[in-house]
Motif scaffolding. Sequence first.
Motif, short mmCIF file in Angstrom:
data_model
loop_
_atom_site.label_atom_id
_atom_site.label_comp_id
_atom_site.label_asym_id
_atom_site.label_seq_id
_atom_site.Cartn_x
_atom_site.Cartn_y
_atom_site.Cartn_z
N GLY A 52 0.80 -1.10 -0.31
CA GLY A 52 0.11 0.36 0.45
C GLY A 52 0.87 1.45 -0.18
N VAL A 53 -0.10 2.56 0.24
CA VAL A 53 0.79 4.23 0.01
C VAL A 53 1.61 4.08 1.38
N ILE A 54 3.25 4.94 1.01
CA ILE A 54 4.15 4.82 2.05
C ILE A 54 4.16 6.52 1.73
N VAL A 55 4.62 7.00 3.26
CA VAL A 55 4.86 8.47 3.24
C VAL A 55 6.14 8.49 4.50
N LEU A 57 8.45 10.96 6.06
CA LEU A 57 8.83 12.17 6.66
C LEU A 57 9.23 12.39 7.01
N ALA A 58 10.16 14.55 6.87
CA ALA A 58 10.69 14.99 6.96
C ALA A 58 11.66 15.13 7.85
N ILE A 64 -1.70 14.87 10.18
CA ILE A 64 -2.94 14.39 10.91
C ILE A 64 -2.97 13.27 10.57
N VAL A 65 -2.97 12.12 10.99
CA VAL A 65 -3.48 10.83 10.57
C VAL A 65 -4.33 10.37 11.72
N ASP A 66 -6.00 10.01 11.11
CA ASP A 66 -7.57 9.60 12.64
C ASP A 66 -6.70 10.67 13.49
N ARG A 73 8.59 7.66 8.66
CA ARG A 73 7.36 6.60 7.63
C ARG A 73 6.66 6.33 8.40
N VAL A 74 5.33 6.65 7.76
CA VAL A 74 3.77 6.94 7.75
C VAL A 74 3.51 5.25 7.02
#
Length: 265
Positions: A52-55, A57-58, A64-66, A73-74
């Motif tokens: 699936g999708v991965i982002v 972040l620096a 903000i997730v949920d 790494r999210v």
Amino acid sequence: MATDEWAQWHTAHEQQLASPHGFLAITSLNFLNETPQRFPDAPGSWSTGAGGVIVELADDESLIVDGAKVGGRVELGVIAERGGINVEAGDAVIEVAKRGGFDIIRPRHPSNALRSEFHGTPAYEPTDKWVLTGQFVPFAEPRDITVGAAVEGLEHIYESPGQVEFEALGTPLALTVFNGRTPGSLFALFTDETSGVTTYAANRSLAIDVPDPDGTVVLDFTRATNLPCAYTDFATCPLPPAENRLPVAVEAGEKIPYERAGSLS
């Protein structure tokens, strides 16, 4: 025709379109692949794969997730077709979705000029002439129908439970319909002889309430609406099936948006 009721409906429809994170707030459409990519209107480096999708972040970035602030790494996981999740980045929302088999992100910024300068959509004056009675004729079995999309190279598959037969301007007609937002309801994508002249060339949509027990439906073309692709190139809207190109001029419903008046497409 209850014009006040129609005006209230149209105002509510436009308010939803132009909500702070509605389609008019989209600033880009980005297709993801296995190679991490950065985009100027969203934090992080984005990719997708079997998981699936991965982002990524620096150190100075977060989302903000949920409802929870996250960094590093999210993993956002596998997105279902026509599904999606929204993550927050300041006053923006990053839509993470799957369309036509592709994982995409679409940042939505309330300050986008298309939204901030929006002043409504022109429409035909409502008239009872275009509130028609039709007959829902179910297929023996629902059919998967593949249609094109506003984005070249993309396709959508919708389940169709049947057709609606009706008459307009003395001409017998039929529309292949798809399942609507609420159980039992329907919707049709169509073009007609006004398409590309006074109405948007690619498509319009008509919501249809649940058929009566005998299959009777009401086709209120005064409430035929533009899809988001009528306003922005960052929409992946489906196109009508070929049989839904009506050989009559449906002079009802929404017209070409002011934003597209100079470029019919």
